[in-house]
Design an enzyme around this catalytic site. Sequence first.
Site, mmCIF file in Angstrom:
data_model
loop_
_atom_site.group_PDB
_atom_site.id
_atom_site.type_symbol
_atom_site.label_atom_id
_atom_site.label_comp_id
_atom_site.label_asym_id
_atom_site.label_seq_id
_atom_site.Cartn_x
_atom_site.Cartn_y
_atom_site.Cartn_z
ATOM 1 N N CYS A 10 -6.358 -51.990 -54.133
ATOM 2 C CA CYS A 10 -6.004 -52.314 -52.746
ATOM 3 C C CYS A 10 -4.894 -53.359 -52.785
ATOM 4 C CB CYS A 10 -7.231 -52.776 -51.949
ATOM 5 S SG CYS A 10 -7.987 -54.291 -52.554
ATOM 6 N N ASN A 13 -7.083 -57.158 -53.792
ATOM 7 C CA ASN A 13 -8.187 -57.072 -54.768
ATOM 8 C C ASN A 13 -9.302 -58.072 -54.456
ATOM 9 O OD1 ASN A 13 -8.628 -57.416 -58.410
ATOM 10 N ND2 ASN A 13 -9.593 -55.989 -57.023
ATOM 11 N N CYS A 15 -11.051 -57.610 -50.981
ATOM 12 C CA CYS A 15 -11.909 -57.018 -49.942
ATOM 13 C C CYS A 15 -12.363 -55.604 -50.306
ATOM 14 C CB CYS A 15 -11.181 -56.979 -48.592
ATOM 15 S SG CYS A 15 -10.780 -58.616 -47.939
ATOM 16 N N ARG A 16 -11.422 -54.640 -50.272
ATOM 17 C CA ARG A 16 -11.812 -53.229 -50.426
ATOM 18 C C ARG A 16 -12.068 -52.802 -51.861
ATOM 19 N NH1 ARG A 16 -6.640 -51.221 -47.230
ATOM 20 N NH2 ARG A 16 -5.916 -53.090 -48.309
ATOM 21 N N SER A 17 -11.127 -53.081 -52.769
ATOM 22 C CA SER A 17 -11.282 -52.522 -54.121
ATOM 23 C C SER A 17 -12.450 -53.113 -54.926
ATOM 24 C CB SER A 17 -9.966 -52.543 -54.902
ATOM 25 O OG SER A 17 -9.489 -53.843 -55.096
ATOM 26 N N ASP A 118 -7.713 -51.981 -43.793
ATOM 27 C CA ASP A 118 -7.814 -53.320 -44.352
ATOM 28 C C ASP A 118 -8.666 -54.185 -43.420
ATOM 29 O OD1 ASP A 118 -7.438 -55.826 -45.313
ATOM 30 O OD2 ASP A 118 -5.246 -55.689 -45.430
HETATM 31 P P1 4NP Z 1 -7.762 -56.133 -49.640
HETATM 32 O O1 4NP Z 1 -7.601 -57.043 -48.328
HETATM 33 O O2 4NP Z 1 -6.391 -55.538 -49.904
HETATM 34 O O3 4NP Z 1 -8.761 -55.113 -49.249
HETATM 35 O O4 4NP Z 1 -8.220 -57.063 -50.744
HETATM 36 C C1 4NP Z 1 -6.637 -58.036 -48.193
HETATM 37 C C2 4NP Z 1 -6.862 -59.279 -48.740
HETATM 38 C C3 4NP Z 1 -5.927 -60.288 -48.576
HETATM 39 C C4 4NP Z 1 -4.756 -60.033 -47.879
HETATM 40 C C5 4NP Z 1 -4.533 -58.785 -47.339
HETATM 41 C C6 4NP Z 1 -5.471 -57.791 -47.509
HETATM 42 N N1 4NP Z 1 -3.811 -61.069 -47.695
HETATM 43 O O5 4NP Z 1 -2.795 -60.832 -47.012
HETATM 44 O O6 4NP Z 1 -3.983 -62.166 -48.222
#
Ligand code: 4NP
Length: 147
Positions: A10, A13, A15-17, A118
């Site tokens: 993602c 790294n 939240c989702r992955s 997201d």
């Molecule tokens: P992820 O979510 O891609 O599912 O881990 C996010 C985590 C942090 C950010 C964006 C998406 N950020 O902009 O910091």
Amino acid sequence: MEPTKILMVCLGNICRSPLAQGILESKITSNTFIDSAGTSAYHVGNPPDPRSIAVAKQNGIPISQFRARKFTREDFKNFNHIYVMDQSNYKDVIGLAETHAEQEKVSLLLPDKKEVPDPYYGGPEGFESCYSLLDDACTQIVKKLNL
Ligand code: 4NP
């Protein structure tokens, strides 16, 4: 036999992955190695988002020990299947591929070009729906790859 190696990707790294990694690990019975990475370096070295840790824990899956890392070109060599969460991740990862074989390892986790939204900027309900999407997708992967 060499294990099947699967990488969940993602943006951050956190939240989702990592959730996808924990969920898939909880479903496999075969010799399989699963990891996750982010296309950005924003959160390198950090544990998963507390909201991901919480929704995983509610479902009996521990993920707080995971640490974020950035996707690298080496991952094309080390993994058989690279699953990305959305079109933006797809573009970033495919952009690093140098061969057709590397490109072919990359696919969206959900079928029919659907994305895993997201949940980072939303509330806890976003993490519950994320969990549910990932849970169904991982069940399908276990079936499809015979894991
Ligand atoms: P992820 O979510 O891609 O599912 O881990 C996010 C985590 C942090 C950010 C964006 C998406 N950020 O902009 O910091």
